[in-house]
Write a protein that holds these residues in place. Structure first.
Motif: not given
Lengths: 313, 320
Positions: A101-112, A168-173
């Motif tokens: 989940v930590m990785n998903a948030v980091f990667a998701g933020y970066s991709l957002s 999913l993290a990216r979409t949310y962020i």
């Protein structure tokens, strides 16, 4: 609420046509029975696990427990193998969930972040494995060639990255109010400040949903252990242990019961055999307890998760 | 760390003026955050794709994946031909497709029907309790589902006790191939119908309530409203899910079948995933099963991709 009131204002004559009470009663009854039938297997297991062991061994339980005994649970609590596998499962669940989940948030933020260097290509690179996988055998051979066969690395490392969680993290962020981010950056915040001070606090709902789904998935998995760590018995999780005990049926070999038996049971051979046949019910209960206990409190997140599956870009 | 100002769209708007190298350097921290993902995908997803070369050779443990110095024995499409001409081709593809279609045929409408009925229930606590009960099986592991199933249909289980109570003969459900489909599908529906109904319930909840009010004033009764408002309201969701389910027919619940089956059940229960596991890992025929897996993944990819295209065209929903 306002809608309900409006409906009450509709003349009574029309409301009657909404449906007869008989049909309503039938629907209530049908839904209730369906729910009970769905629950029945669990009730049956539970009843068997706490009944008198002799009744359990005689297969005389249909619904409610007969007699009362916690001997099977006592056997399990005294059993080192079960305790060990239970803790192993907790370890895998916590570690993998946290990292993934930590990785998903980091990667998701970066991709957002719009205008990220090479974003389009990175997204394609991340998406391809969602649609095409090399398959079990080449993956197995590759991981073996890394020397990870029969080690915990083969279990943990491949699960740190979950493409689905990242998306999913990216979409949310991406949907978070951008003004906050920009204001922070004007004040001199770095990307890391933005993540820890703005993105993570605002993303708690998605973090909860992703964590719960990931944790549930890890808690329930067993096949990857069979493939990648077949003989690493001390590090097998509860589910793998359950499969060995309940499905492949070498119960005593797995439990090593001889060492830990209650003296009363050694004297009474019949009761001993009965408790042994009851163990499987108690083990199923013990392994489901974490889920059953947490489930009512986290149900709303799981429902959100079910709907996230329908999230579209 | 705080002095660089990356991660902001205002700065990024000027990215056209940057050279690629400057652009890369400006985003270095953001890219660093993506590094674990990229490395892990290379190691565990892309390198295995390169490893698919073993499907075209006789791979032996320890030999290199790709080499042309004679250390690798290339056999071209031999494994694919062997598989397609063997009896296992029709068997495992047949079983996979049969189980998937049975699952769609018997299972697809259950959550829809359940959501429609649940929607008629206006007593809040009753609705909440029934929902809690029917969602529960979804959260239980496959191992537990299969062991509960095996327990219930065993010779001393409740099912056989019931059969004998009515004077029937005990049936060895888990040992006879003819019962496999029934047990697989029923347990599959049991485990998923409640959870799958969530998406339809949400669909129903998003229907404009004024439609119902108008219908009520016009004298429409329950069945009319269900037929003319609720069902059309969730039809797009249902069609989308159906298309995606058809796209996913080559994926079956390998985990569950592996736990459920034994040699007498292979004729009905062996699907692509279990066959690859059994022949590939247990019998160590790596190259042959890599070929089987590659073949099925390519077909599967085409199906999923095609289903998504269809879904995107006819409804506005797709997986990506």
């Amino acid at each position: 609420m306002a809608k309900l009131l409006e409906r009450d204002l509709i003349p009574k004559q029309n409301r009657i046509k909404q449906g007869s009470t008989l049909v309503t009663a039938a629907i209530y009854l049908f839904v209730g029975i369906t729910a009970l039938i769905t629950l029945y297997p669990f009730i049956l297991i539970f009843s068997n696990s706490i009944s008198n062991p002799i009744e359990c061994a005689a297969n005389s339980i249909w619904l409610l427990p007969k007699g009362f005994s916690l001997k099977a649970y006592a056997q399990i609590l005294n059993n080192d193998t079960i305790g060990r596998t239970f803790l192993n499962s907790v370890f895998y669940t916590v570690t993998i969930t946290f990292l993934s989940v930590m990785n998903a948030v980091f990667a998701g933020y970066s991709l957002s972040v719009s205008g990220l260097f090479g974003r389009k290509y990175i997204v394609i690179f991340i998406m391809i494995p969602m649609f095409f996988s090399a398959g079990l055998i080449p993956t197995f051979i590759t991981i073996s060639r890394y020397g990870m066969f029969n080690t915990l690395w083969a279990i943990i490392l491949p699960q740190i990255v979950s493409v689905w969680n990242i998306i999913l993290a990216r979409t949310y962020i991406h949907g978070l109010p951008g003004a906050l981010k920009e204001a922070a950056i004007i004040d001199g915040a770095s990307d890391f400040d933005v993540i820890f001070r703005i993105v993570i606090p605002l993303s708690k709902p998605i973090i909860a949903v992703l964590s719960l789904y990931t944790a549930l998935g890890v808690w329930n998995q067993w096949f990857n252990f069979l493939v990648y760590t077949p003989t690493l018995d001390d590090w097998h999780p509860l589910q793998m242990f359950l499969a060995k005990m309940l499905i492949w049926g070498n119960m005593n070999a797995v439990l090593k019961l001889e060492g830990n038996v209650d003296p009363e049971l050694i004297k009474n051979k019949l009761l001993f055999a009965a408790v042994n046949s009851q163990l499987k019910y108690a083990v199923i209960m013990v392994s489901s307890i974490p889920i059953i206990m947490v489930y009512p409190f986290v149900q709303k997140y799981f429902i959100q998760g079910a709907l996230l599956g329908s999230l579209k870009e | 760390m705080a002095k660089q100002k990356s991660g902001i769209s205002m700065v990024r708007d000027s990215s056209r003026k940057l050279t690629p190298l400057q652009h890369f350097w400006r985003d270095k921290w953001l890219l660093l955050l993506l590094l674990p993902t990229i490395v892990a995908l290379i190691l565990f997803n892309y390198v295995p794709m390169y490893g698919l070369a073993m499907a075209f050779q006789n791979y032996k443990i320890g030999s290199p994946i790709i080499a042309f110095d004679g250390s690798v024995e290339w056999v071209g499409l031999k494994h694919f031909k062997d598989f397609i001409t063997s009896i296992f081709f029709t068997r495992v593809f047949g079983n996979t497709l049969r189980l998937s279609f049975e699952n769609i045929l018997f299972g697809f409408w259950v959550p829809i029907l359940f959501a429609l009925l649940l929607n008629e229930i206006k007593t809040k606590w009753y609705k909440k309790i029934t929902q809690t009960f029917v969602y529960l099986p979804y959260f239980v592991s496959t191992v537990i589902v299969v062991s509960i199933l095996m327990n219930m249909v065993s010779s001393e289980g409740v099912v056989n006790r019931l059969i004998m109570f009515f004077g029937g003969k005990s049936i060895p459900f888990m040992q006879k191939a003819e019962y496999f489909d029934f047990l697989y599908i029923v347990s599959q529906i049991w485990q998923t119908f409640g959870y799958s109904s969530i998406i339809y319930l949400a669909g129903i909840a998003s229907i404009d309530p004024t439609l119902y009010e108008a219908a009520t004033i016009d004298g429409g009764h329950r069945l009319h409203m269900m037929w003319h408002i609720t069902i059309p309201g969730i039809l797009p969701t249902a069609i989308t899910l159906l298309i995606l389910a058809i796209g996913g027919v080559l994926g079956s619940n390998t985990d569950k079948i592996l736990l459920m089956y034994s040699a007498p059940l292979y004729s009905k229960a062996d699907v692509i995933g279990t066959y690859v596991y059994r022949i590939g890992l247990v019998n160590a025929k790596y190259s042959y099963t890599a070929a089987v897996g590659l073949f099925s993944n390519v077909v599967s990819f085409i199906l999923v991709f095609g289903a998504n295209m269809l879904s995107r065209k006819f409804t506005d929903y797709s997986l990506w």
